[in-house]
Scaffold this active site. Sequence first.
Site, PDB file in Angstrom:
ATOM      1  N   ASP A 208     -14.761 -21.806   7.183  1.00  0.00           N
ATOM      2  CA  ASP A 208     -15.049 -20.447   7.639  1.00  0.00           C
ATOM      3  C   ASP A 208     -14.600 -19.419   6.596  1.00  0.00           C
ATOM      4  OD1 ASP A 208     -15.795 -18.703  10.010  1.00  0.00           O
ATOM      5  OD2 ASP A 208     -13.777 -17.958   9.588  1.00  0.00           O
ATOM      6  N   GLU A 258     -18.847 -21.492   4.106  1.00  0.00           N
ATOM      7  CA  GLU A 258     -19.487 -20.235   4.494  1.00  0.00           C
ATOM      8  C   GLU A 258     -19.191 -19.231   3.395  1.00  0.00           C
ATOM      9  OE1 GLU A 258     -19.709 -16.782   7.904  1.00  0.00           O
ATOM     10  OE2 GLU A 258     -17.795 -17.665   7.365  1.00  0.00           O
TER      11      GLU A 258
HETATM   12  C1  NOJ Z   1     -17.508 -16.399  10.313  1.00  0.00           C
HETATM   13  C2  NOJ Z   1     -17.849 -16.989  11.642  1.00  0.00           C
HETATM   14  O1  NOJ Z   1     -19.126 -17.597  11.553  1.00  0.00           O
HETATM   15  C3  NOJ Z   1     -17.809 -15.857  12.636  1.00  0.00           C
HETATM   16  O2  NOJ Z   1     -18.318 -16.234  13.886  1.00  0.00           O
HETATM   17  C4  NOJ Z   1     -16.387 -15.368  12.732  1.00  0.00           C
HETATM   18  O3  NOJ Z   1     -16.342 -14.238  13.576  1.00  0.00           O
HETATM   19  C5  NOJ Z   1     -15.821 -14.976  11.368  1.00  0.00           C
HETATM   20  N1  NOJ Z   1     -16.148 -15.931  10.339  1.00  0.00           N
HETATM   21  C6  NOJ Z   1     -14.320 -14.851  11.419  1.00  0.00           C
HETATM   22  O4  NOJ Z   1     -13.719 -16.103  11.572  1.00  0.00           O
END
Ligand code: NOJ
Length: 533
Positions: A208, A258
């Site tokens: 993440d 991500e």
């Molecule tokens: C990316 C995640 O996909 C999202 O859902 C989240 O709110 C943020 N990162 C913070 O962790």
Amino acid sequence: MEGSRHSGDDWWRSAVIYQVYVRSFADGDGDGTGDLAGVRARLPHLAELGVDALWFTPWYVSPLADGGYDVADYRAIDPAFGTLAEAEKLIAEAQDLGIRTIVDIVPNHVSDQHPWFRAALAAGPGSPERRLFHFRPGRGAHGELPPNNWASEFGGVPWTRLDDGDWYLHLFAAQQPDLNWAHPAVRQEHEDVLRFWFERGVAGVRIDSAALLAKDPELPDITPDRTPHPYLDRDELHDIYRSWRAVADAYDGIFVGEVWLPDSERFARYLRPDELHTAFNFTFLTAPWDAASLRTAIDNTLAEHAPVGAPATWVLCNHDVTRTVTRYGRADTGFAFADKVFGTPTDLRLGTRRARAAALLSLALPGAVYLYQGEELGLPEADIPLDRIQDPMHARSGGTDPGRDGCRVPLPWAAGEPYAGFGSVGEPWLPQPPGWSTYAADVQAADPGSVLSLYREALRLRRTETGFGDGALHWLPSAEGILAFARPTGLTCVVNLSPEPAVLPHHREVLLASDPLDAEGRLPQDTAVWLRD
Ligand code: NOJ
């Protein structure tokens, strides 16, 4: 085990990976919230769909201030979802069906209920416990102003002041304090957590907010001329991911990062052979439904991945963005968080037609594909009544951003059952909009023209036919508004985004079309076809 599901160690280079948002997938105990029992009961649906792996959004103990991306214990399952023993069973049962598991690790921040943060609060200013986070005194005569000029990714100020005078940094919600990645204990802990999940049989880890972890220790103001950026894409990250790669390699595990970065060269650095295996393709996800834009997105993607030897991923939506059939049914078919507003006019028939074509496009491109739960049902974005919206993005925007709950509505499984068969006895945690049961999986399974039937057939062909997944792509000559490319072994994909029907290139067989060809065998507008030469 058939086809590409177990084609060796490089499964991730060609895989179809299905994202499970546990809370909204299926409710096994009837309490209104999806859970692991619900997923286990629905594994046959996923096997029949033909996916290679499941990515579970965070299932750990969490107060759910940000849908589970606020983790209080990375080694335990939230009781609302089940138990660790149940997760282990789920991983094994999926594996028996030839389906791998990917867990979601959230390294940038923890929940404010995490023991480390609670200890830091209790220990007070200047304590070693606070060094695991970013605590600072405020600016101004009485420390009443935030320590710098940064903005939260969710809107507003990313600092919260405590009664003892210290401020702490949270790039997301106040309940998500950022960890200090310059601290060795933070690195150690995360490598242990990775091992913990690899030991439990997971095949991969989604990372993440992967480009946000490292911070300039001075936490300086952001100014237009300041480089490097104080928290985005800092060089220190690569050292962290090299250590992680060594952990993953010991288990044949893979990473998907991500990484939202506009710069191709900087993006590709995360995919060097000793760092992450793959990263989500947000260039493709945000591209509008337009032949030139999509071709540019595809070319740029392939060009940025080639030098590092990493496979591309193709993503049309996830739990953070507007659902595909809704996005493609609007005047602006691209996606940007900043542009989200209430009440955007949408033509769902048009959007669904385009989403069907986009499905065949993305499944024919070289690399891996991510599907988000409900995408295989053609679910639209739902309007959530204001008083039911839970996503912090809505509140932190001052109520102007509809938030992300519209793509997180509990799935419809069975048309004739309460709450469309989601499994809840009372109202599910988010309301399903009127007409939700028309999208139910059981109705669609019985209809050869449904979105579900299209996905099942596409995934079956992708598994059993040669030429899909990782490998080469050659563009074929085509008129404006048409995407036409060849893959190895005589496989061709054509997508018509122009108003005129398109004459198909030479072929022996039509493998699959997203909608019927016209009476002359031409490809109508907003239709894709797979051909075999
Ligand atoms: C990316 C995640 O996909 C999202 O859902 C989240 O709110 C943020 N990162 C913070 O962790």
